[in-house]
Write a protein that holds these residues in place. Structure first.
Motif, PDB file in Angstrom:
ATOM      1  N   ALA A  81       0.859  -1.183   0.000  1.00 48.44           N
ATOM      2  CA  ALA A  81       0.000   0.000   0.000  1.00 48.44           C
ATOM      3  C   ALA A  81       0.899   1.238   0.000  1.00 48.44           C
ATOM      4  CB  ALA A  81      -0.896  -0.002   1.233  1.00 48.44           C
ATOM      5  N   PRO A  82       0.809   2.073  -1.030  1.00 46.00           N
ATOM      6  CA  PRO A  82       1.681   3.255  -1.110  1.00 46.00           C
ATOM      7  C   PRO A  82       1.201   4.369  -0.167  1.00 46.00           C
ATOM      8  CG  PRO A  82       0.253   3.166  -3.023  1.00 46.00           C
ATOM      9  CD  PRO A  82      -0.019   1.928  -2.218  1.00 46.00           C
ATOM     10  N   THR A  83       1.463   4.170   1.110  1.00 45.26           N
ATOM     11  CA  THR A  83       1.026   5.142   2.108  1.00 45.26           C
ATOM     12  C   THR A  83       2.006   6.303   2.191  1.00 45.26           C
ATOM     13  OG1 THR A  83       2.241   4.055   3.884  1.00 45.26           O
ATOM     14  CG2 THR A  83      -0.033   3.297   3.482  1.00 45.26           C
ATOM     15  N   PHE A  84       1.539   7.399   2.768  1.00 47.29           N
ATOM     16  CA  PHE A  84       2.418   8.556   2.954  1.00 47.29           C
ATOM     17  C   PHE A  84       3.558   8.197   3.905  1.00 47.29           C
ATOM     18  CE2 PHE A  84       3.610  12.685   4.802  1.00 47.29           C
ATOM     19  CZ  PHE A  84       3.947  13.342   3.625  1.00 47.29           C
ATOM     20  N   SER A  85       3.281   7.350   4.879  1.00 47.94           N
ATOM     21  CA  SER A  85       4.313   6.914   5.825  1.00 47.94           C
ATOM     22  C   SER A  85       5.449   6.188   5.103  1.00 47.94           C
ATOM     23  CB  SER A  85       3.682   6.008   6.879  1.00 47.94           C
ATOM     24  OG  SER A  85       4.655   5.442   7.698  1.00 47.94           O
ATOM     25  N   ILE A  86       5.107   5.275   4.195  1.00 47.60           N
ATOM     26  CA  ILE A  86       6.137   4.562   3.428  1.00 47.60           C
ATOM     27  C   ILE A  86       6.865   5.535   2.504  1.00 47.60           C
ATOM     28  CG2 ILE A  86       6.514   2.837   1.618  1.00 47.60           C
ATOM     29  CD1 ILE A  86       4.468   1.085   2.989  1.00 47.60           C
ATOM     30  N   PHE A  87       6.135   6.462   1.928  1.00 41.35           N
ATOM     31  CA  PHE A  87       6.736   7.488   1.067  1.00 41.35           C
ATOM     32  C   PHE A  87       7.836   8.229   1.830  1.00 41.35           C
ATOM     33  CE2 PHE A  87       6.237  11.968  -0.646  1.00 41.35           C
ATOM     34  CZ  PHE A  87       6.879  11.733  -1.847  1.00 41.35           C
ATOM     35  N   ILE A  88       7.559   8.649   3.042  1.00 38.92           N
ATOM     36  CA  ILE A  88       8.552   9.358   3.861  1.00 38.92           C
ATOM     37  C   ILE A  88       9.717   8.434   4.211  1.00 38.92           C
ATOM     38  CG2 ILE A  88       8.925  10.516   6.085  1.00 38.92           C
ATOM     39  CD1 ILE A  88       7.310  12.130   3.929  1.00 38.92           C
ATOM     40  N   LYS A  89       9.415   7.164   4.522  1.00 37.38           N
ATOM     41  CA  LYS A  89      10.473   6.197   4.843  1.00 37.38           C
ATOM     42  C   LYS A  89      11.410   5.986   3.658  1.00 37.38           C
ATOM     43  CE  LYS A  89       8.045   3.594   8.384  1.00 37.38           C
ATOM     44  NZ  LYS A  89       7.402   2.314   8.724  1.00 37.38           N
ATOM     45  N   MET A  90      10.868   6.062   2.453  1.00 36.09           N
ATOM     46  CA  MET A  90      11.700   5.893   1.251  1.00 36.09           C
ATOM     47  C   MET A  90      12.831   6.923   1.215  1.00 36.09           C
ATOM     48  SD  MET A  90      10.634   3.534  -1.076  1.00 36.09           S
ATOM     49  CE  MET A  90       9.210   2.508  -1.304  1.00 36.09           C
ATOM     50  N   PHE A  91      12.530   8.156   1.618  1.00 32.40           N
ATOM     51  CA  PHE A  91      13.564   9.193   1.650  1.00 32.40           C
ATOM     52  C   PHE A  91      14.635   8.858   2.684  1.00 32.40           C
ATOM     53  CE2 PHE A  91       9.892  11.484  -0.104  1.00 32.40           C
ATOM     54  CZ  PHE A  91      10.462  11.964  -1.270  1.00 32.40           C
ATOM     55  N   GLN A  92      14.207   8.334   3.829  1.00 32.32           N
ATOM     56  CA  GLN A  92      15.179   7.947   4.860  1.00 32.32           C
ATOM     57  C   GLN A  92      16.019   6.767   4.385  1.00 32.32           C
ATOM     58  OE1 GLN A  92      15.873   9.561   7.842  1.00 32.32           O
ATOM     59  NE2 GLN A  92      17.644   8.214   7.670  1.00 32.32           N
ATOM     60  N   TRP A  93      15.370   5.773   3.763  1.00 29.31           N
ATOM     61  CA  TRP A  93      16.106   4.616   3.246  1.00 29.31           C
ATOM     62  C   TRP A  93      17.097   5.053   2.175  1.00 29.31           C
ATOM     63  CZ3 TRP A  93      10.880   1.707   2.566  1.00 29.31           C
ATOM     64  CH2 TRP A  93      10.467   1.202   3.796  1.00 29.31           C
ATOM     65  N   ASN A  94      16.700   5.981   1.331  1.00 23.96           N
ATOM     66  CA  ASN A  94      17.579   6.496   0.293  1.00 23.96           C
ATOM     67  C   ASN A  94      18.790   7.185   0.920  1.00 23.96           C
ATOM     68  OD1 ASN A  94      18.331   7.111  -2.426  1.00 23.96           O
ATOM     69  ND2 ASN A  94      17.429   9.141  -2.205  1.00 23.96           N
ATOM     70  N   ALA A  95      18.558   8.011   1.939  1.00 30.94           N
ATOM     71  CA  ALA A  95      19.654   8.708   2.618  1.00 30.94           C
ATOM     72  C   ALA A  95      20.572   7.714   3.321  1.00 30.94           C
ATOM     73  CB  ALA A  95      19.096   9.727   3.610  1.00 30.94           C
ATOM     74  N   ASP A  96      19.979   6.721   3.997  1.00 28.13           N
ATOM     75  CA  ASP A  96      20.775   5.695   4.672  1.00 28.13           C
ATOM     76  C   ASP A  96      21.617   4.913   3.679  1.00 28.13           C
ATOM     77  OD1 ASP A  96      19.631   6.487   7.061  1.00 28.13           O
ATOM     78  OD2 ASP A  96      18.255   4.773   7.188  1.00 28.13           O
ATOM     79  N   PHE A  97      21.024   4.598   2.519  1.00 27.80           N
ATOM     80  CA  PHE A  97      21.766   3.883   1.478  1.00 27.80           C
ATOM     81  C   PHE A  97      22.963   4.712   1.037  1.00 27.80           C
ATOM     82  CE2 PHE A  97      22.711   3.141  -3.005  1.00 27.80           C
ATOM     83  CZ  PHE A  97      23.022   1.789  -2.971  1.00 27.80           C
ATOM     84  N   LYS A  99      24.591   7.157   2.572  1.00 31.13           N
ATOM     85  CA  LYS A  99      25.594   7.429   3.604  1.00 31.13           C
ATOM     86  C   LYS A  99      26.256   6.174   4.158  1.00 31.13           C
ATOM     87  CE  LYS A  99      23.219  11.585   5.065  1.00 31.13           C
ATOM     88  NZ  LYS A  99      22.142  12.049   5.929  1.00 31.13           N
ATOM     89  N   GLN A 100      25.509   5.077   4.251  1.00 27.00           N
ATOM     90  CA  GLN A 100      26.051   3.902   4.913  1.00 27.00           C
ATOM     91  C   GLN A 100      26.186   2.695   3.988  1.00 27.00           C
ATOM     92  OE1 GLN A 100      23.806   2.619   8.305  1.00 27.00           O
ATOM     93  NE2 GLN A 100      25.166   0.929   8.760  1.00 27.00           N
ATOM     94  N   SER A 101      25.076   2.238   3.422  1.00 24.72           N
ATOM     95  CA  SER A 101      25.093   0.987   2.656  1.00 24.72           C
ATOM     96  C   SER A 101      25.943   1.074   1.403  1.00 24.72           C
ATOM     97  CB  SER A 101      23.671   0.577   2.285  1.00 24.72           C
ATOM     98  OG  SER A 101      22.888   0.399   3.428  1.00 24.72           O
ATOM     99  N   LYS A 102      25.768   2.129   0.632  1.00 18.84           N
ATOM    100  CA  LYS A 102      26.500   2.257  -0.635  1.00 18.84           C
ATOM    101  C   LYS A 102      28.014   2.190  -0.425  1.00 18.84           C
ATOM    102  CE  LYS A 102      27.182   5.712  -4.225  1.00 18.84           C
ATOM    103  NZ  LYS A 102      26.635   6.942  -4.806  1.00 18.84           N
ATOM    104  N   PRO A 103      28.587   2.961   0.515  1.00 16.17           N
ATOM    105  CA  PRO A 103      30.041   2.824   0.718  1.00 16.17           C
ATOM    106  C   PRO A 103      30.456   1.420   1.164  1.00 16.17           C
ATOM    107  CG  PRO A 103      29.233   4.839   1.747  1.00 16.17           C
ATOM    108  CD  PRO A 103      28.032   4.065   1.295  1.00 16.17           C
ATOM    109  N   GLU A 104      29.641   0.778   1.996  1.00 17.36           N
ATOM    110  CA  GLU A 104      29.954  -0.589   2.437  1.00 17.36           C
ATOM    111  C   GLU A 104      29.917  -1.562   1.272  1.00 17.36           C
ATOM    112  OE1 GLU A 104      27.309  -1.744   5.592  1.00 17.36           O
ATOM    113  OE2 GLU A 104      27.991  -0.124   6.900  1.00 17.36           O
ATOM    114  N   ILE A 105      28.872  -1.462   0.461  1.00 18.46           N
ATOM    115  CA  ILE A 105      28.732  -2.357  -0.695  1.00 18.46           C
ATOM    116  C   ILE A 105      29.892  -2.154  -1.659  1.00 18.46           C
ATOM    117  CG2 ILE A 105      27.343  -2.881  -2.738  1.00 18.46           C
ATOM    118  CD1 ILE A 105      24.855  -2.051  -1.037  1.00 18.46           C
ATOM    119  N   LEU A 106      30.180  -0.906  -2.002  1.00 17.71           N
ATOM    120  CA  LEU A 106      31.261  -0.644  -2.954  1.00 17.71           C
ATOM    121  C   LEU A 106      32.606  -1.107  -2.419  1.00 17.71           C
ATOM    122  CD1 LEU A 106      30.179   2.803  -4.425  1.00 17.71           C
ATOM    123  CD2 LEU A 106      30.313   0.605  -5.627  1.00 17.71           C
TER     124      LEU A 106
END
Length: 131
Positions: A81-97, A99-106
């Motif tokens: 369900a594309p809720t506004f709550s998930i929409f906001i979480k997507m921005f946080q997940w993107n920022a976390d990716f 700052k943290q995940s992308k450098p670790e993965i690379l």
């Protein structure tokens, strides 16, 4: 990570995920999306090629907004369900990716799998590589 059911997506157990991953990696041809890299990284050993899509942070923000609008308008299918709550979480997940995940993965990919790693930054590079 997810098992699609008629009632909606259900999170797989760790044991079920490992079983599925081993089954997939033992196949002749497969593609695994690696955002869940902490548990799919064992498949990197079996991969012939690893493509890292290094899309710019701001462009990903645009994709998040576009996806949300299209899903809310029922133009694009959503497996959740594309809720506004998930929409906001997507921005946080993107920022976390970013700052943290992308450098670790690379770091992991460059250190252990650089011989089969391709980093793609633009759609044109993807299209060129595929053709």
């Amino acid at each position: 990570m997810w098992k699609q059911t008629y009632e909606g997506d259900k999170r797989r157990s760790e044991a079920d995920r490992k079983k599925c991953l081993h089954h997939i990696a033992a196949s002749k041809e497969w593609i695994i999306e690696g955002v869940h890299y902490t548990w799919v990284n064992e498949s990197f050993n079996e991969a012939d090629l690893i493509i890292f899509l290094d899309i710019h942070y701001l462009k990903r923000i645009g994709f998040i907004i576009k996806r949300y609008v299209l899903q809310k308008a029922k133009i694009e299918k959503a497996n959740y369900a594309p809720t506004f709550s998930i929409f906001i979480k997507m921005f946080q997940w993107n920022a976390d990716f970013e700052k943290q995940s992308k450098p670790e993965i690379l770091h992991t990919l460059r250190t252990s799998y650089n011989d089969k790693l391709i980093i793609v930054k633009k759609r044109e590079e993807i299209e060129h590589f595929i053709s």
